[in-house]
Every structure is written in structure tokens, then in C-alpha cells.
Motif scaffolding. Structure first.
Motif, PDB file in Angstrom:
ATOM      1  N   VAL A  34      10.023  -0.106 -13.529  1.00  0.00           N
ATOM      2  CA  VAL A  34      10.841  -1.092 -14.242  1.00  0.00           C
ATOM      3  C   VAL A  34       9.974  -2.031 -15.081  1.00  0.00           C
ATOM      4  CG1 VAL A  34      12.438  -3.029 -13.970  1.00  0.00           C
ATOM      5  CG2 VAL A  34      12.803  -0.916 -12.684  1.00  0.00           C
ATOM      6  N   PRO A  35       8.976  -2.731 -14.519  1.00  0.00           N
ATOM      7  CA  PRO A  35       8.186  -3.602 -15.381  1.00  0.00           C
ATOM      8  C   PRO A  35       7.377  -2.835 -16.428  1.00  0.00           C
ATOM      9  CG  PRO A  35       7.247  -3.569 -13.172  1.00  0.00           C
ATOM     10  CD  PRO A  35       8.564  -2.853 -13.113  1.00  0.00           C
ATOM     11  N   LEU A  36       6.938  -1.636 -16.103  1.00  0.00           N
ATOM     12  CA  LEU A  36       6.201  -0.847 -17.092  1.00  0.00           C
ATOM     13  C   LEU A  36       7.109  -0.410 -18.249  1.00  0.00           C
ATOM     14  CD1 LEU A  36       3.965   1.281 -14.725  1.00  0.00           C
ATOM     15  CD2 LEU A  36       3.266  -0.643 -16.173  1.00  0.00           C
ATOM     16  N   ARG A  37       8.344  -0.093 -17.927  1.00  0.00           N
ATOM     17  CA  ARG A  37       9.312   0.264 -18.974  1.00  0.00           C
ATOM     18  C   ARG A  37       9.605  -0.957 -19.857  1.00  0.00           C
ATOM     19  NH1 ARG A  37      12.419   3.490 -16.323  1.00  0.00           N
ATOM     20  NH2 ARG A  37      13.380   1.840 -15.105  1.00  0.00           N
ATOM     21  N   VAL A  38       9.727  -2.126 -19.244  1.00  0.00           N
ATOM     22  CA  VAL A  38       9.962  -3.347 -20.015  1.00  0.00           C
ATOM     23  C   VAL A  38       8.771  -3.638 -20.927  1.00  0.00           C
ATOM     24  CG1 VAL A  38      10.225  -5.851 -19.827  1.00  0.00           C
ATOM     25  CG2 VAL A  38      11.647  -4.338 -18.447  1.00  0.00           C
ATOM     26  N   LEU A  39       7.562  -3.431 -20.440  1.00  0.00           N
ATOM     27  CA  LEU A  39       6.387  -3.626 -21.282  1.00  0.00           C
ATOM     28  C   LEU A  39       6.446  -2.692 -22.492  1.00  0.00           C
ATOM     29  CD1 LEU A  39       3.673  -4.945 -21.830  1.00  0.00           C
ATOM     30  CD2 LEU A  39       2.634  -3.229 -20.315  1.00  0.00           C
ATOM     31  N   ARG A  40       6.832  -1.478 -22.263  1.00  0.00           N
ATOM     32  CA  ARG A  40       6.957  -0.521 -23.368  1.00  0.00           C
ATOM     33  C   ARG A  40       8.009  -0.980 -24.376  1.00  0.00           C
ATOM     34  NH1 ARG A  40       8.720   5.785 -22.771  1.00  0.00           N
ATOM     35  NH2 ARG A  40       8.565   6.275 -24.972  1.00  0.00           N
ATOM     36  N   LEU A  41       9.152  -1.472 -23.885  1.00  0.00           N
ATOM     37  CA  LEU A  41      10.200  -1.975 -24.777  1.00  0.00           C
ATOM     38  C   LEU A  41       9.712  -3.176 -25.583  1.00  0.00           C
ATOM     39  CD1 LEU A  41      13.334  -1.875 -22.432  1.00  0.00           C
ATOM     40  CD2 LEU A  41      12.956  -0.493 -24.486  1.00  0.00           C
ATOM     41  N   GLU A  92       0.814  -1.215   0.000  1.00  0.00           N
ATOM     42  CA  GLU A  92       0.000   0.000   0.000  1.00  0.00           C
ATOM     43  C   GLU A  92       0.847   1.265   0.000  1.00  0.00           C
ATOM     44  OE1 GLU A  92       0.605  -1.378   4.175  1.00  0.00           O
ATOM     45  OE2 GLU A  92      -0.289  -2.340   2.456  1.00  0.00           O
ATOM     46  N   ALA A  93       2.138   1.175   0.370  1.00  0.00           N
ATOM     47  CA  ALA A  93       3.005   2.345   0.394  1.00  0.00           C
ATOM     48  C   ALA A  93       3.686   2.589  -0.948  1.00  0.00           C
ATOM     49  CB  ALA A  93       4.063   2.178   1.486  1.00  0.00           C
ATOM     50  N   LEU A  94       3.510   1.698  -1.918  1.00  0.00           N
ATOM     51  CA  LEU A  94       4.155   1.861  -3.214  1.00  0.00           C
ATOM     52  C   LEU A  94       3.444   2.917  -4.058  1.00  0.00           C
ATOM     53  CD1 LEU A  94       4.918  -1.831  -4.228  1.00  0.00           C
ATOM     54  CD2 LEU A  94       6.474  -0.157  -3.244  1.00  0.00           C
ATOM     55  N   THR A  95       4.205   3.516  -4.929  1.00  0.00           N
ATOM     56  CA  THR A  95       3.649   4.478  -5.879  1.00  0.00           C
ATOM     57  C   THR A  95       3.786   3.899  -7.291  1.00  0.00           C
ATOM     58  OG1 THR A  95       5.745   5.605  -6.272  1.00  0.00           O
ATOM     59  CG2 THR A  95       4.406   6.381  -4.394  1.00  0.00           C
ATOM     60  N   LEU A  96       3.187   4.544  -8.245  1.00  0.00           N
ATOM     61  CA  LEU A  96       3.316   4.099  -9.624  1.00  0.00           C
ATOM     62  C   LEU A  96       4.774   4.142 -10.072  1.00  0.00           C
ATOM     63  CD1 LEU A  96       1.679   3.014 -11.967  1.00  0.00           C
ATOM     64  CD2 LEU A  96       1.355   5.350 -12.750  1.00  0.00           C
ATOM     65  N   TRP A 127       4.836  -7.942  -6.500  1.00  0.00           N
ATOM     66  CA  TRP A 127       6.183  -8.136  -7.040  1.00  0.00           C
ATOM     67  C   TRP A 127       6.487  -6.945  -7.941  1.00  0.00           C
ATOM     68  CZ3 TRP A 127       2.904 -12.612  -7.848  1.00  0.00           C
ATOM     69  CH2 TRP A 127       3.102 -13.611  -6.894  1.00  0.00           C
ATOM     70  N   PRO A 128       6.927  -5.818  -7.378  1.00  0.00           N
ATOM     71  CA  PRO A 128       7.059  -4.591  -8.153  1.00  0.00           C
ATOM     72  C   PRO A 128       8.156  -4.598  -9.217  1.00  0.00           C
ATOM     73  CG  PRO A 128       7.836  -4.268  -5.912  1.00  0.00           C
ATOM     74  CD  PRO A 128       7.226  -5.626  -5.964  1.00  0.00           C
ATOM     75  N   ASP A 129       8.993  -5.631  -9.246  1.00  0.00           N
ATOM     76  CA  ASP A 129      10.026  -5.699 -10.286  1.00  0.00           C
ATOM     77  C   ASP A 129       9.703  -6.761 -11.337  1.00  0.00           C
ATOM     78  OD1 ASP A 129      10.396  -7.912  -8.619  1.00  0.00           O
ATOM     79  OD2 ASP A 129      12.580  -7.862  -8.798  1.00  0.00           O
ATOM     80  N   ALA A 185      14.018  -6.199 -15.330  1.00  0.00           N
ATOM     81  CA  ALA A 185      12.794  -6.730 -14.700  1.00  0.00           C
ATOM     82  C   ALA A 185      12.831  -8.257 -14.735  1.00  0.00           C
ATOM     83  CB  ALA A 185      11.549  -6.243 -15.432  1.00  0.00           C
ATOM     84  N   ARG A 186      12.166  -8.844 -13.772  1.00  0.00           N
ATOM     85  CA  ARG A 186      11.932 -10.290 -13.817  1.00  0.00           C
ATOM     86  C   ARG A 186      10.730 -10.487 -14.728  1.00  0.00           C
ATOM     87  NH1 ARG A 186      11.072 -12.786  -8.242  1.00  0.00           N
ATOM     88  NH2 ARG A 186       9.437 -11.239  -8.290  1.00  0.00           N
ATOM     89  N   LEU A 187      10.922 -11.254 -15.780  1.00  0.00           N
ATOM     90  CA  LEU A 187       9.871 -11.479 -16.760  1.00  0.00           C
ATOM     91  C   LEU A 187       9.398 -12.918 -16.640  1.00  0.00           C
ATOM     92  CD1 LEU A 187       8.293 -10.312 -19.175  1.00  0.00           C
ATOM     93  CD2 LEU A 187      10.169 -11.072 -20.626  1.00  0.00           C
TER      94      LEU A 187
END
Length: 109
Positions: free
Chosen positions: A12-19, A3-7, A38-40, A89-91
């Protein structure tokens, strides 16, 4: 903790999705999961599309012997898992496929 995480913590995973979208946009579209648990990690799932799973596995250079196999739904669904590191990122790749019911003994063809 999550709950303390931000966007920004999922960058990292969002950048990998973009790539992946930019570099491999011709490949089959997966179901995509990004989670604060799992934020990474970026997970690509293929439902009833083991060929799509294989296309991504091959493109990402994951060896066939690195794929694990399980079943679920009382043995009616095959589940393939493969993992790799990609751009920090862990994929995770997950493929689901139906297992045909065995033919009944003595059944008409």
C-alpha cells in the motif's frame, strides 16, 4: 511482529509512492520512509525545506490548521507535521527548518 512481514505487506505505501511520483513528479523531492513498524504508512520528510513541505501540503489538500508544530535540538529546529489518508495509506509529511539564533543584545549590525 515486523520480522514476519513480507515486501507484499508494504504494497500500500509503495503503491502510493508510485502514484505520487507519477502525479506530482514536479514537486520537490522528499526523503521517503516506508517501514515494517507501520506497514500502512508512507512518510515524506523535508529537511531544511519548509517550502517543499508547504508545496506538498497544499497539493494534497491538507488544511494549514491541521499542521502541528514542535521544536527539537534545544529549540534550534522547527518541526512541522501533517497527516492525511491517500489512496489507502496513511501519509505523513514532516518538515524541518532551522530557527535563526536571536541577535545578541547590543551586537553590532
Amino acid at each position: 511482529m515486523s520480522e514476519a512481514l513480507t515486501l507484499d505487506d508494504l504494497a500500500v505505501p509503495l503503491r502510493v509512492l508510485r502514484l505520487l511520483a507519477a502525479d506530482f513528479g514536479r514537486l520537490p523531492a522528499p526523503t521517503v520512509h516506508v517501514t515494517t513498524v507501520w506497514p500502512d504508512r508512507l512518510e515524506l520528510e523535508f529537511h531544511d525545506d519548509l517550502a517543499g513541505f508547504e508545496a506538498w501540503r497544499d497539493t494534497l489538500g491538507i488544511a494549514p490548521d491541521a499542521v502541528t508544530h514542535t521544536t527539537q535540538s534545544a529549540g534550534r529546529t522547527r518541526v512541522l507535521h501533517a497527516h492525511t489518508e491517500y489512496a489507502g495509506a496513511r501519509l505523513a509529511l514532516v518538515g524541518y527548518g532551522r530557527i535563526p539564533a536571536p541577535a545578541a543584545v547590543g551586537a553590532a549590525v
